[in-house]
Design a protein around this motif. Sequence first.
Motif, short mmCIF file in Angstrom:
data_model
loop_
_atom_site.label_atom_id
_atom_site.label_comp_id
_atom_site.label_asym_id
_atom_site.label_seq_id
_atom_site.Cartn_x
_atom_site.Cartn_y
_atom_site.Cartn_z
N TRP A 163 34.06 26.34 -20.85
CA TRP A 163 33.22 26.10 -19.89
C TRP A 163 32.25 25.60 -20.78
O TRP A 163 31.48 24.76 -19.87
CB TRP A 163 32.50 28.24 -19.58
N GLU A 204 33.06 21.76 -21.63
CA GLU A 204 33.13 21.42 -19.86
C GLU A 204 31.86 20.78 -19.34
O GLU A 204 31.68 19.88 -18.91
CB GLU A 204 33.50 22.12 -18.96
N SER A 210 41.75 19.77 -14.36
CA SER A 210 43.40 20.53 -15.26
C SER A 210 44.21 19.82 -16.49
O SER A 210 43.81 18.89 -16.74
CB SER A 210 44.34 21.52 -14.67
N ALA A 251 43.58 24.15 -11.57
CA ALA A 251 43.24 25.14 -12.93
C ALA A 251 44.68 26.10 -13.06
O ALA A 251 44.90 26.81 -13.88
CB ALA A 251 42.29 24.36 -13.34
N TRP A 252 44.51 26.87 -11.75
CA TRP A 252 44.92 28.10 -11.66
C TRP A 252 46.02 28.63 -10.32
O TRP A 252 45.17 27.70 -9.37
CB TRP A 252 44.16 29.64 -11.87
N ASP A 312 40.22 36.01 -17.38
CA ASP A 312 39.52 34.63 -17.48
C ASP A 312 39.80 33.87 -16.18
O ASP A 312 39.06 32.81 -16.44
CB ASP A 312 41.62 34.43 -17.89
N HIS A 357 36.39 31.02 -14.97
CA HIS A 357 36.78 30.17 -14.71
C HIS A 357 35.80 30.06 -13.87
O HIS A 357 35.49 28.77 -13.64
CB HIS A 357 38.29 29.74 -14.48
N ARG A 402 32.86 27.11 -13.03
CA ARG A 402 33.18 26.16 -11.60
C ARG A 402 31.85 26.55 -10.53
O ARG A 402 31.60 25.93 -9.31
CB ARG A 402 34.49 26.32 -11.11
#
Length: 281
Positions: free
Chosen positions: A139, A142, A151, A223-224, A244, A248, A252
């Motif tokens: 994170w 990013e 992703s 991504a997930w 996790d 994420h 975001r």
Amino acid sequence: MSQPPGPLRPDQQQEIVRQIGLALASQAPPGWRQLRIEYRAAGRHVEADLLVTGPDGLPRPAQPHPEAVRLLGVLRSGMYQPGRGTWLGMICVFDPAQPPDVDFVRPDLEPPFRQQPPALGFQDELRFFPRADEQIPAWLREKAGLTPPVSDGEVRTPRIYDGLDAAGKPLIRRQPLVPAEAERVLAYLDAAPVILASRSYGPDAFAPDRDDAVPMNFRTDGAWAWPGAVAYYLREHGVPPDPDLVAHIRARRFTAPSEVTEEATDQALAAITGERPQTTV
């Protein structure tokens, strides 16, 4: 600030925490029951929120003493570890009859900033408190613009729960979400695009008497990819999603995409079914 100061010994850290409590107490009303300060920082971006519980037992927001805020910055700098960085968020609770209770935000989780710091703030964080590349969580990488927020081609799937006990009942070994954050996580889970729809419902692992309760659809944010059970168990039983995945979603800022690319959809379907996506020449 160009270089972190020398490290503080544990006794020095405790002394600074004590001084923080004294500074906060100097402005608290007589008979106060609890002082709770939450501190978040990234580079030069600093946030400090104080809740004061008075004699009536009701917590009320208050402006933290400037000296307490300064000392929190000193504590953060003094706890820097070369190559590993320092914490970006913490909560400290003071009680007149108890030792201070200090809780630091895990490095793999983004602190819940009241106002999102700019990318420069996170870049300054890595400049002021350098980290080895493997110590920079995804994170933070990013947010600092070190990698694009997309992703890497490998879509992850969450663990629904953490195993089964001897009786075959699901085990949960996760920190619960506070109600306000649980609602935001639910909104994210429900807003992501559906990639596999189904009118079928499955049994509830936490309530075996509910035969047709759990949605059998799947969603992805690129991504997930997660089944409807993730949102269902959070909504119905308060079961937090895979830590996790929660990290994420926090990274975001709880904002799910309204659509994902065809390539991301193929990768998500592959993660769900275990089949490699087909490529065209």
